[in-house]
Write a protein that holds these residues in place. Structure first.
Motif, PDB file in Angstrom:
ATOM      1  N   CYS A  63      81.052  -8.213  17.321  1.00 34.96           N
ATOM      2  CA  CYS A  63      80.518  -7.706  18.582  1.00 34.96           C
ATOM      3  C   CYS A  63      80.475  -6.185  18.556  1.00 34.96           C
ATOM      4  N   ASN A  64      79.336  -5.647  18.929  1.00 34.18           N
ATOM      5  CA  ASN A  64      79.195  -4.214  19.167  1.00 34.18           C
ATOM      6  C   ASN A  64      79.234  -4.066  20.682  1.00 34.18           C
ATOM      7  N   PRO A  65      80.347  -3.591  21.240  1.00 37.58           N
ATOM      8  CA  PRO A  65      80.503  -3.569  22.702  1.00 37.58           C
ATOM      9  C   PRO A  65      79.389  -2.837  23.443  1.00 37.58           C
ATOM     10  N   LYS A  66      78.913  -1.724  22.905  1.00 39.28           N
ATOM     11  CA  LYS A  66      77.857  -0.976  23.591  1.00 39.28           C
ATOM     12  C   LYS A  66      76.572  -1.788  23.660  1.00 39.28           C
ATOM     13  N   LEU A  67      76.208  -2.412  22.548  1.00 37.73           N
ATOM     14  CA  LEU A  67      74.985  -3.228  22.551  1.00 37.73           C
ATOM     15  C   LEU A  67      75.154  -4.467  23.418  1.00 37.73           C
ATOM     16  N   ALA A  68      76.320  -5.101  23.346  1.00 39.75           N
ATOM     17  CA  ALA A  68      76.570  -6.294  24.164  1.00 39.75           C
ATOM     18  C   ALA A  68      76.488  -5.957  25.650  1.00 39.75           C
ATOM     19  N   HIS A  69      77.078  -4.840  26.041  1.00 36.77           N
ATOM     20  CA  HIS A  69      77.039  -4.437  27.446  1.00 36.77           C
ATOM     21  C   HIS A  69      75.602  -4.174  27.896  1.00 36.77           C
ATOM     22  N   ARG A  70      74.840  -3.452  27.068  1.00 32.23           N
ATOM     23  CA  ARG A  70      73.438  -3.187  27.422  1.00 32.23           C
ATOM     24  C   ARG A  70      72.664  -4.497  27.591  1.00 32.23           C
ATOM     25  N   ALA A  71      72.847  -5.403  26.656  1.00 33.87           N
ATOM     26  CA  ALA A  71      72.109  -6.670  26.693  1.00 33.87           C
ATOM     27  C   ALA A  71      72.496  -7.498  27.921  1.00 33.87           C
ATOM     28  N   MET A  72      73.798  -7.620  28.191  1.00 38.32           N
ATOM     29  CA  MET A  72      74.243  -8.439  29.318  1.00 38.32           C
ATOM     30  C   MET A  72      73.903  -7.800  30.660  1.00 38.32           C
ATOM     31  N   SER A  73      73.780  -6.473  30.691  1.00 36.76           N
ATOM     32  CA  SER A  73      73.352  -5.803  31.917  1.00 36.76           C
ATOM     33  C   SER A  73      71.896  -6.115  32.235  1.00 36.76           C
ATOM     34  N   LEU A  74      71.104  -6.314  31.188  1.00 31.34           N
ATOM     35  CA  LEU A  74      69.686  -6.643  31.366  1.00 31.34           C
ATOM     36  C   LEU A  74      69.485  -8.115  31.702  1.00 31.34           C
ATOM     37  N   VAL A  75      70.152  -8.972  30.939  1.00 32.51           N
ATOM     38  CA  VAL A  75      69.991 -10.421  31.080  1.00 32.51           C
ATOM     39  C   VAL A  75      71.369 -11.066  30.866  1.00 32.51           C
ATOM     40  N   PRO A  76      72.086 -11.385  31.925  1.00 34.58           N
ATOM     41  CA  PRO A  76      73.432 -11.954  31.767  1.00 34.58           C
ATOM     42  C   PRO A  76      73.487 -13.190  30.857  1.00 34.58           C
ATOM     43  N   ASP A  77      72.438 -14.008  30.869  1.00 34.56           N
ATOM     44  CA  ASP A  77      72.444 -15.218  30.051  1.00 34.56           C
ATOM     45  C   ASP A  77      72.375 -14.942  28.554  1.00 34.56           C
ATOM     46  N   VAL A  78      72.109 -13.704  28.158  1.00 35.74           N
ATOM     47  CA  VAL A  78      72.097 -13.388  26.733  1.00 35.74           C
ATOM     48  C   VAL A  78      73.492 -13.589  26.138  1.00 35.74           C
ATOM     49  N   SER A  79      74.503 -13.653  26.989  1.00 36.76           N
ATOM     50  CA  SER A  79      75.867 -13.845  26.500  1.00 36.76           C
ATOM     51  C   SER A  79      76.041 -15.142  25.716  1.00 36.76           C
ATOM     52  N   VAL A  80      75.135 -16.104  25.886  1.00 39.19           N
ATOM     53  CA  VAL A  80      75.242 -17.338  25.096  1.00 39.19           C
ATOM     54  C   VAL A  80      74.975 -17.073  23.614  1.00 39.19           C
ATOM     55  N   PHE A  81      74.373 -15.938  23.284  1.00 38.30           N
ATOM     56  CA  PHE A  81      74.113 -15.571  21.897  1.00 38.30           C
ATOM     57  C   PHE A  81      75.243 -14.735  21.297  1.00 38.30           C
ATOM     58  N   LEU A  82      76.233 -14.395  22.102  1.00 42.80           N
ATOM     59  CA  LEU A  82      77.278 -13.479  21.658  1.00 42.80           C
ATOM     60  C   LEU A  82      78.584 -14.213  21.418  1.00 42.80           C
ATOM     61  N   PRO A  83      79.433 -13.739  20.506  1.00 39.24           N
ATOM     62  CA  PRO A  83      79.204 -12.620  19.612  1.00 39.24           C
ATOM     63  C   PRO A  83      78.208 -12.991  18.517  1.00 39.24           C
ATOM     64  N   CYS A  84      77.805 -11.995  17.766  1.00 41.21           N
ATOM     65  CA  CYS A  84      76.890 -12.216  16.642  1.00 41.21           C
ATOM     66  C   CYS A  84      77.688 -12.849  15.502  1.00 41.21           C
ATOM     67  N   ASN A  85      77.284 -14.020  15.061  1.00 39.38           N
ATOM     68  CA  ASN A  85      77.998 -14.673  13.971  1.00 39.38           C
ATOM     69  C   ASN A  85      77.535 -14.140  12.627  1.00 39.38           C
ATOM     70  N   VAL A  86      78.509 -13.759  11.820  1.00 37.89           N
ATOM     71  CA  VAL A  86      78.262 -13.344  10.447  1.00 37.89           C
ATOM     72  C   VAL A  86      79.095 -14.270   9.571  1.00 37.89           C
ATOM     73  N   VAL A  87      78.451 -14.903   8.610  1.00 40.95           N
ATOM     74  CA  VAL A  87      79.097 -15.908   7.778  1.00 40.95           C
ATOM     75  C   VAL A  87      79.209 -15.404   6.349  1.00 40.95           C
ATOM     76  N   VAL A  88      80.380 -15.624   5.757  1.00 37.29           N
ATOM     77  CA  VAL A  88      80.550 -15.432   4.318  1.00 37.29           C
ATOM     78  C   VAL A  88      80.829 -16.820   3.781  1.00 37.29           C
ATOM     79  N   ARG A  89      80.023 -17.249   2.811  1.00 36.47           N
ATOM     80  CA  ARG A  89      80.211 -18.593   2.255  1.00 36.47           C
ATOM     81  C   ARG A  89      80.079 -18.562   0.743  1.00 36.47           C
ATOM     82  N   GLU A  90      80.778 -19.513   0.147  1.00 39.53           N
ATOM     83  CA  GLU A  90      80.792 -19.650  -1.304  1.00 39.53           C
ATOM     84  C   GLU A  90      80.204 -21.014  -1.632  1.00 39.53           C
ATOM     85  N   ASN A  91      79.276 -21.067  -2.584  1.00 41.19           N
ATOM     86  CA  ASN A  91      78.739 -22.383  -2.945  1.00 41.19           C
ATOM     87  C   ASN A  91      79.606 -23.008  -4.036  1.00 41.19           C
TER      88      ASN A  91
END
Length: 134
Positions: A63-91
């Protein structure tokens, strides 16, 4: 180079091992203003819940708090996309990949010009973090 063949994901195969990659992507995300809110050890969870063995994978809730705050201030429902998932996986062959939700997906799914700006900035920052890991 980041693979964008799936428009909703940013992916990159890396030459570093699994544990090194986790440390490197956490550091790169921090450089881009992201903190890690959650860590889910997917392989351990699936072993515990289903008694199945899978290659190692971790989901980092970034989560980037500044970006999250800006996004949720514009559209509160964007919170369903947060936090941003980053995956590290090994095959099974030991190759390691980093994958993340493409933040532009938020802007495409929720029609709001201000949100598109935030998603573009998040995209640039996530890409920069992924690019920083070799």
């Amino acid at each position: 180079m980041i693979d964008t063949s799936n428009p909703h994901a940013l992916k990159k195969k890396v030459s570093t091992d699994y544990d090194t990659t986790i440390g490197a992507i956490k550091a790169a995300l921090a450089e881009q203003g992201f903190g890690i809110l959650t860590e889910i050890d997917v392989a351990a969870t699936l072993k515990k819940k289903l008694d199945v063995d899978t290659p190692r994978a971790i989901i980092l809730g970034a989560c980037n708090p500044k970006l999250a705050h800006r996004a949720m201030s514009l559209v509160p429902d964007v919170s369903v996309f947060l936090p941003c998932n980053v995956v590290v996986r090994e095959n099974n062959g030991g190759e390691v990949e980093i994958a993340a939700l493409n933040p532009e997906t938020m802007g495409q799914m929720i029609a709001n010009p201000g949100l598109v700006e935030v998603a573009d900035e998040a995209n640039k920052r996530i890409r920069a973090a992924i690019d920083a890991v070799n």
